[in-house]
Design a protein around this motif. Structure first.
Motif, mmCIF file in Angstrom:
data_model
loop_
_atom_site.group_PDB
_atom_site.id
_atom_site.type_symbol
_atom_site.label_atom_id
_atom_site.label_comp_id
_atom_site.label_asym_id
_atom_site.label_seq_id
_atom_site.Cartn_x
_atom_site.Cartn_y
_atom_site.Cartn_z
ATOM 1 N N VAL A 4 -33.791 -2.705 -25.494
ATOM 2 C CA VAL A 4 -32.920 -1.514 -25.457
ATOM 3 C C VAL A 4 -33.726 -0.279 -25.089
ATOM 4 N N ILE A 5 -34.899 -0.125 -25.651
ATOM 5 C CA ILE A 5 -35.758 1.027 -25.339
ATOM 6 C C ILE A 5 -36.189 0.977 -23.878
ATOM 7 N N LEU A 7 -34.566 -0.461 -21.396
ATOM 8 C CA LEU A 7 -33.386 -0.158 -20.578
ATOM 9 C C LEU A 7 -33.065 1.335 -20.570
ATOM 10 N N ILE A 8 -33.192 1.981 -21.716
ATOM 11 C CA ILE A 8 -32.963 3.431 -21.779
ATOM 12 C C ILE A 8 -34.012 4.165 -20.951
ATOM 13 N N ALA A 9 -35.275 3.752 -21.048
ATOM 14 C CA ALA A 9 -36.333 4.378 -20.251
ATOM 15 C C ALA A 9 -36.087 4.174 -18.764
ATOM 16 N N LEU A 10 -35.651 2.986 -18.384
ATOM 17 C CA LEU A 10 -35.356 2.708 -16.989
ATOM 18 C C LEU A 10 -34.167 3.541 -16.497
ATOM 19 N N MET A 11 -33.166 3.722 -17.351
ATOM 20 C CA MET A 11 -32.007 4.526 -17.000
ATOM 21 C C MET A 11 -32.403 5.995 -16.808
ATOM 22 N N VAL A 12 -33.214 6.522 -17.706
ATOM 23 C CA VAL A 12 -33.669 7.910 -17.584
ATOM 24 C C VAL A 12 -34.501 8.076 -16.324
ATOM 25 N N TRP A 13 -35.404 7.139 -16.052
ATOM 26 C CA TRP A 13 -36.233 7.206 -14.848
ATOM 27 C C TRP A 13 -35.357 7.175 -13.595
ATOM 28 N N GLY A 14 -34.337 6.325 -13.590
ATOM 29 C CA GLY A 14 -33.435 6.243 -12.445
ATOM 30 C C GLY A 14 -32.641 7.522 -12.237
ATOM 31 N N LEU A 15 -32.166 8.122 -13.309
ATOM 32 C CA LEU A 15 -31.421 9.386 -13.190
ATOM 33 C C LEU A 15 -32.304 10.520 -12.668
#
Length: 54
Positions: A4-5, A7-15
């Motif tokens: 989960v952490i 995935l959240i880091a990957l989502m923030v990096w993508g945004l």
């Protein structure tokens, strides 16, 4: 929990990367180059670009 952490880091990096890429895309508003607009007829410009003399 680790997944989960990640995935959240990957989502923030993508945004963040998407926002940076949108800012650099080159499609921002620019001043119009009237010499390239179709239908814009400038008699002086046309006279200067011809090779014949009147």
């Amino acid at each position: 929990m680790l997944i989960v952490i990640l995935l959240i880091a990957l989502m923030v990096w993508g945004l963040v990367w998407a926002l940076v890429d949108v800012r650099r895309d080159g499609y921002r508003q620019r001043a119009t180059d009237w010499s390239r607009v179709a239908g814009h007829d400038d008699a002086l410009q046309r006279a200067e670009s011809t090779t014949t003399y009147r």
